[in-house]
Design an enzyme around this catalytic site. Structure first.
Site, PDB file in Angstrom:
ATOM      1  N   ASN A 100       0.780  -1.090   0.020  1.00 42.80           N
ATOM      2  CA  ASN A 100      -0.029  -0.025   0.007  1.00 42.80           C
ATOM      3  C   ASN A 100       0.989   1.102   0.070  1.00 42.80           C
ATOM      4  O   ASN A 100       1.811   1.441   0.766  1.00 42.80           O
ATOM      5  CB  ASN A 100      -0.915   0.038   1.215  1.00 42.80           C
ATOM      6  CG  ASN A 100      -1.897   1.051   1.346  1.00 42.80           C
ATOM      7  OD1 ASN A 100      -1.569   2.177   1.801  1.00 42.80           O
ATOM      8  ND2 ASN A 100      -3.054   0.879   0.949  1.00 42.80           N
ATOM      9  N   ASN A 128      -2.937   4.378  -2.310  1.00 46.24           N
ATOM     10  CA  ASN A 128      -3.718   4.782  -1.432  1.00 46.24           C
ATOM     11  C   ASN A 128      -3.915   6.336  -1.605  1.00 46.24           C
ATOM     12  O   ASN A 128      -3.282   7.017  -1.057  1.00 46.24           O
ATOM     13  CB  ASN A 128      -3.245   4.534  -0.020  1.00 46.24           C
ATOM     14  CG  ASN A 128      -4.251   5.023   1.231  1.00 46.24           C
ATOM     15  OD1 ASN A 128      -5.339   5.402   0.852  1.00 46.24           O
ATOM     16  ND2 ASN A 128      -3.657   4.684   2.272  1.00 46.24           N
ATOM     17  N   CYS A 131      -6.824   7.947   2.324  1.00 48.61           N
ATOM     18  CA  CYS A 131      -6.826   7.701   3.802  1.00 48.61           C
ATOM     19  C   CYS A 131      -7.036   8.808   4.515  1.00 48.61           C
ATOM     20  O   CYS A 131      -6.592  10.196   4.175  1.00 48.61           O
ATOM     21  CB  CYS A 131      -5.327   7.493   4.321  1.00 48.61           C
ATOM     22  SG  CYS A 131      -4.884   7.381   5.739  1.00 48.61           S
ATOM     23  N   GLY A 244     -14.510  -3.360   3.502  1.00 50.30           N
ATOM     24  CA  GLY A 244     -15.425  -2.643   4.293  1.00 50.30           C
ATOM     25  C   GLY A 244     -16.486  -3.462   5.245  1.00 50.30           C
ATOM     26  O   GLY A 244     -17.440  -3.686   4.801  1.00 50.30           O
TER      27      GLY A 244
END
Length: 304
Positions: A100, A128, A131, A244
């Site tokens: 990541n 990413n 964030c 999620g």
């Protein structure tokens, strides 16, 4: 047995569609006492930046009903430390290892991706741009189409392996962002990152987190994540990786039915470090019990 293999394109082939999410699985080696890492479709190591980051001040984690808030702030020792000290320890694991990648500027993203591009046993990165726990970069790049396209294009120019882009749920139209990063060269998209939230200590009459707000994850965000995965899968042609609030095999199957080609398990790793293997086994059982020969047969079928 039903076939679990999934090809996400550009060299990223998974033995099964179960990955572990960045920030919840360390560098993988922390979980070796609990599971056989070779059994995973892959794992995504913690957020890595060009320069070392200390992260945000404590307190930076808080429990919430059916979830948790975090404001760790991408604490890590930088990409050079990863290359010199971590990579030699994990490179021989027979699973897909993704890194990541985050940054405070486009140049940071590019420089970090260039370094990782040279690592033979890393078949992909997860970019990413979403964030919510950093003051510069991160989510700022993922909340509008032009900045998302800018950073993805720049990284695509120097990174030649699988480029997965992690999308933020903290936007008005997630489909537009998905289409933007696809057009900029993403090989796949992963979503969702954490949802911006906060908690207050009523006795101290102040925010629980040092940063006041942080990223909400866990079972409580699953309906939001599922909806966004379904929406993005409707419009992009590249694979979608759903995450999620996945806490069980049933949760994972929902994401696949909604259009995800693979899934990531995050917060559940803190509760049960063996959950990823249970999800793989549960998915296999579901496919066989329902007469499916391959996991590919159930991807997005709620729309057919």
């Amino acid at each position: 047995m039903a076939e679990l293999k999934i090809d996400l394109g550009n060299g990223l082939r998974l033995d099964n569609p179960v990955l572990t999410a960045s920030g919840t699985f360390g560098y993988g080696i922390e979980f070796q006492d609990f599971i056989n890492l070779n059994c995973l479709g892959g794992f995504i190591v913690k957020g890595t930046t060009l320069h070392p980051r200390e992260g945000n001040p404590y307190p930076r984690m808080a429990e919430t009903p059916a979830g948790m808030l975090n404001a760790v702030g991408l604490q890590n020792k930088g990409v050079d430390y990863f290359i010199e000290h971590i990579y030699p320890e994990i490179k021989d694991i027979q699973s897909n290892i993704l890194v990541n990648v985050s940054g405070a500027s486009v140049a940071d993203y590019v420089a970090t991706a260039e370094k990782i591009n040279e690592l033979d046993r890393i078949p992909g990165i997860e970019l990413n741009i979403s964030c919510p726990n950093v003051k510069k970069g991160g989510m700022a790049f993922g909340t509008n189409c032009s900045s998302a396209m800018e950073v993805v294009k720049a990284v695509r120019n120097v990174y030649h392996k699988h480029l997965m882009v992690k999308l933020s749920p903290n936007v008005t139209n997630i489909q537009e962002i998905g289409l933007a990063v696809e057009s900029a060269g993403a090989d796949s998209v992963s979503l969702i990152n954490t949802v911006l939230g906060m908690a207050i200590d009523v006795q101290k009459r102040r925010a629980v987190l040092s940063t006041i707000t942080g990223g909400l994850s866990g079972a409580c965000i699953k309906p939001i994540a599922l909806r966004m995965v379904w929406q993005v899968a409707q419009v992009v042609k590249i694979p979608v990786v759903g995450l999620g609030g996945i806490m069980s095999a049933t949760d994972a199957i929902e994401f696949l039915l909604a259009g995800a080609s693979a899934i990531q398990i995050g917060t559940a790793n803190f509760i049960d470090p063996t959950i990823s293997i249970k999800v793989i086994n549960g998915l296999q059982t579901y496919l066989e019990d329902n007469g499916f020969h391959s996991v590919k047969e159930i991807i997005g079928i709620i729309n057919k």
